[in-house]
Scaffold this motif. Structure first.
Motif, PDB file in Angstrom:
ATOM      1  N   TYR A  33      62.894  18.554 -13.914  1.00 58.02           N
ATOM      2  CA  TYR A  33      62.680  17.520 -14.937  1.00 58.02           C
ATOM      3  C   TYR A  33      62.180  16.263 -14.238  1.00 58.02           C
ATOM      4  O   TYR A  33      62.686  15.896 -13.174  1.00 58.02           O
ATOM      5  CB  TYR A  33      64.009  17.252 -15.656  1.00 58.02           C
ATOM      6  CG  TYR A  33      63.986  16.170 -16.717  1.00 58.02           C
ATOM      7  CD1 TYR A  33      63.864  16.490 -18.065  1.00 58.02           C
ATOM      8  CD2 TYR A  33      64.125  14.823 -16.375  1.00 58.02           C
ATOM      9  CE1 TYR A  33      63.881  15.499 -19.045  1.00 58.02           C
ATOM     10  CE2 TYR A  33      64.128  13.827 -17.343  1.00 58.02           C
ATOM     11  CZ  TYR A  33      64.006  14.179 -18.676  1.00 58.02           C
ATOM     12  OH  TYR A  33      64.011  13.204 -19.652  1.00 58.02           O
ATOM     13  N   ASN A  34      61.181  15.605 -14.832  1.00 67.65           N
ATOM     14  CA  ASN A  34      60.686  14.355 -14.249  1.00 67.65           C
ATOM     15  C   ASN A  34      60.036  13.538 -15.355  1.00 67.65           C
ATOM     16  O   ASN A  34      58.851  13.685 -15.651  1.00 67.65           O
ATOM     17  CB  ASN A  34      59.683  14.644 -13.130  1.00 67.65           C
ATOM     18  CG  ASN A  34      59.290  13.386 -12.363  1.00 67.65           C
ATOM     19  OD1 ASN A  34      59.796  12.298 -12.634  1.00 67.65           O
ATOM     20  ND2 ASN A  34      58.379  13.529 -11.414  1.00 67.65           N
ATOM     21  N   VAL A  38      63.492   9.356 -14.372  1.00 65.91           N
ATOM     22  CA  VAL A  38      64.602  10.229 -13.979  1.00 65.91           C
ATOM     23  C   VAL A  38      64.042  11.555 -13.484  1.00 65.91           C
ATOM     24  O   VAL A  38      63.188  12.158 -14.138  1.00 65.91           O
ATOM     25  CB  VAL A  38      65.564  10.497 -15.159  1.00 65.91           C
ATOM     26  CG1 VAL A  38      66.711  11.392 -14.712  1.00 65.91           C
ATOM     27  CG2 VAL A  38      66.092   9.187 -15.730  1.00 65.91           C
ATOM     28  N   THR A  39      64.506  12.006 -12.328  1.00 65.82           N
ATOM     29  CA  THR A  39      64.099  13.305 -11.782  1.00 65.82           C
ATOM     30  C   THR A  39      65.332  14.171 -11.591  1.00 65.82           C
ATOM     31  O   THR A  39      66.388  13.683 -11.170  1.00 65.82           O
ATOM     32  CB  THR A  39      63.375  13.136 -10.441  1.00 65.82           C
ATOM     33  OG1 THR A  39      62.318  12.176 -10.591  1.00 65.82           O
ATOM     34  CG2 THR A  39      62.774  14.454  -9.970  1.00 65.82           C
ATOM     35  N   VAL A  40      65.186  15.466 -11.912  1.00 65.57           N
ATOM     36  CA  VAL A  40      66.276  16.431 -11.723  1.00 65.57           C
ATOM     37  C   VAL A  40      65.756  17.603 -10.909  1.00 65.57           C
ATOM     38  O   VAL A  40      64.687  18.149 -11.209  1.00 65.57           O
ATOM     39  CB  VAL A  40      66.815  16.948 -13.081  1.00 65.57           C
ATOM     40  CG1 VAL A  40      67.972  17.923 -12.845  1.00 65.57           C
ATOM     41  CG2 VAL A  40      67.260  15.795 -13.979  1.00 65.57           C
ATOM     42  N   THR A  56      70.099  14.658  -9.163  1.00 63.40           N
ATOM     43  CA  THR A  56      69.327  13.785 -10.048  1.00 63.40           C
ATOM     44  C   THR A  56      69.129  12.427  -9.371  1.00 63.40           C
ATOM     45  O   THR A  56      69.904  12.023  -8.509  1.00 63.40           O
ATOM     46  CB  THR A  56      70.042  13.574 -11.403  1.00 63.40           C
ATOM     47  OG1 THR A  56      71.305  12.929 -11.179  1.00 63.40           O
ATOM     48  CG2 THR A  56      70.300  14.896 -12.090  1.00 63.40           C
ATOM     49  N   ILE A  58      67.590   8.275 -10.273  1.00 68.00           N
ATOM     50  CA  ILE A  58      67.065   7.297 -11.220  1.00 68.00           C
ATOM     51  C   ILE A  58      66.892   5.959 -10.503  1.00 68.00           C
ATOM     52  O   ILE A  58      67.709   5.582  -9.656  1.00 68.00           O
ATOM     53  CB  ILE A  58      67.992   7.138 -12.453  1.00 68.00           C
ATOM     54  CG1 ILE A  58      67.350   6.224 -13.490  1.00 68.00           C
ATOM     55  CG2 ILE A  58      69.370   6.630 -12.053  1.00 68.00           C
ATOM     56  CD1 ILE A  58      68.108   6.169 -14.820  1.00 68.00           C
ATOM     57  N   PRO A 195      69.748  14.031 -17.194  1.00 62.66           N
ATOM     58  CA  PRO A 195      68.976  12.799 -17.409  1.00 62.66           C
ATOM     59  C   PRO A 195      69.715  11.787 -18.279  1.00 62.66           C
ATOM     60  O   PRO A 195      69.699  10.581 -17.989  1.00 62.66           O
ATOM     61  CB  PRO A 195      67.711  13.307 -18.112  1.00 62.66           C
ATOM     62  CG  PRO A 195      67.586  14.731 -17.697  1.00 62.66           C
ATOM     63  CD  PRO A 195      68.992  15.232 -17.585  1.00 62.66           C
ATOM     64  N   LYS A 199      70.961   7.861 -17.268  1.00 58.02           N
ATOM     65  CA  LYS A 199      70.589   6.684 -18.058  1.00 58.02           C
ATOM     66  C   LYS A 199      71.827   5.924 -18.524  1.00 58.02           C
ATOM     67  O   LYS A 199      71.818   4.690 -18.603  1.00 58.02           O
ATOM     68  CB  LYS A 199      69.736   7.119 -19.255  1.00 58.02           C
ATOM     69  CG  LYS A 199      68.347   7.620 -18.851  1.00 58.02           C
ATOM     70  CD  LYS A 199      67.590   8.203 -20.035  1.00 58.02           C
ATOM     71  CE  LYS A 199      66.258   8.807 -19.610  1.00 58.02           C
ATOM     72  NZ  LYS A 199      65.561   9.489 -20.721  1.00 58.02           N
TER      73      LYS A 199
END
Length: 266
Positions: A33-34, A38-40, A56, A58, A195, A199
């Motif tokens: 995820y990006n 936020v990147t996972v 993750t 951020i 994500p 946040k």
């Protein structure tokens, strides 16, 4: 994370260094995820997804590294911003930078709620900070009937200062949830839960200075050990929490369309 998986110990500099390397390295990690800062990443085979590592990251503008460090330590504040927390408290202190604590959280219905007992240790390094934990057994806090006792093999945060008033937050976790989880839960963790959780921590950091000003602003036992009034805990009282000694439930048959409407926000 425990050495040899047999003895409880307090992490040392080499453990923190290894954890930091895992956070900062991209080797062996697969981006899941990006979006929106936020990147996972994940690491581990899909067939053993129950103990897959998730990482993750951020970027937190307008939040100082030391502020986020306070947020992640402050159990009283956690109850304000973490809507999934059911109960969280410190059990006792081991050293000036290590303690034992309890945390339980809501899983989305129809999954059963989970809880942990962990040994947590922390290390400030100039303008950067690390907090890491792993699961232990404490004789006075055995598994409860109303929760599935999960196992943190290694979980932690790396907070890196990014200028005077910003920071980068890494969260790395390898948890055995003690249950054969449906594939949709595993997917949801990397695509939605992780994500959203990052946040929420970022937003909590933005609001913390104002909240702390009104709630015992000078009280920070994670910074000032002399303020710590927790009872002392001996390492001899603890043992490593092995996953195979706990209940293992099969939730693979639970359908995603029965997920609680509120969803969960990690």
């Amino acid at each position: 994370m425990s050495r040899g998986g047999q003895m409880v110990y307090i992490p040392d500099d080499s453990d923190f260094s290894s954890f930091r390397d895992q956070c900062e390295s991209l080797e062996g990690w697969h981006c899941q995820y990006n979006k929106a800062g936020v990147t996972v990443w994940s690491q581990g085979q899909e067939e053993s997804c129950a103990v897959q590592k998730i990482k993750t990251c951020i970027s937190c503008k307008d939040v100082r590294a030391e502020t986020l460090y306070d947020v992640l330590h402050d159990t009283r504040y956690r109850k304000k911003w973490d809507s999934n927390v059911i109960e969280t408290y410190d059990i006792g202190r081991l050293t000036v930078n290590a303690d034992v604590g309890y945390y339980s959280w809501k899983c989305p219905s129809p999954l059963k709620n989970r809880d942990f007992v962990t040994l947590r240790s922390w290390l400030p390094l100039g303008n950067d900070y690390m907090i890491i934990n792993y699961s232990v057994k404490h004789p006075k806090y055995p598994p409860r009937k109303d929760f599935v006792r999960a196992v943190s093999l290694q979980t932690g945060y790396l907070i890196k200062a990014n200028g005077a008033s910003a920071c980068i937050l890494y969260y790395l976790t390898q948890v055995d949830p003690r249950g054969s989880l449906p594939k949709w839960v595993v997917n949801r963790v990397s695509q939605f839960v992780a994500p959203k959780a990052m946040k929420k921590i970022y937003k909590a950091g933005l609001k913390y200075p104002e909240w702390k000003c009104k709630h015992d602003p000078g009280y920070k036992p994670w910074v000032y050990p002399e303020q710590n009034t927790l009872p002392s805990v001996s390492l001899a009282e603890l043992s490593v929490q092995h996953a195979d000694s706990l209940e293992n439930i099969d939730e693979t048959g639970l359908p995603e369309d029965h997920l609680s409407t509120s969803d969960h926000e990690a």
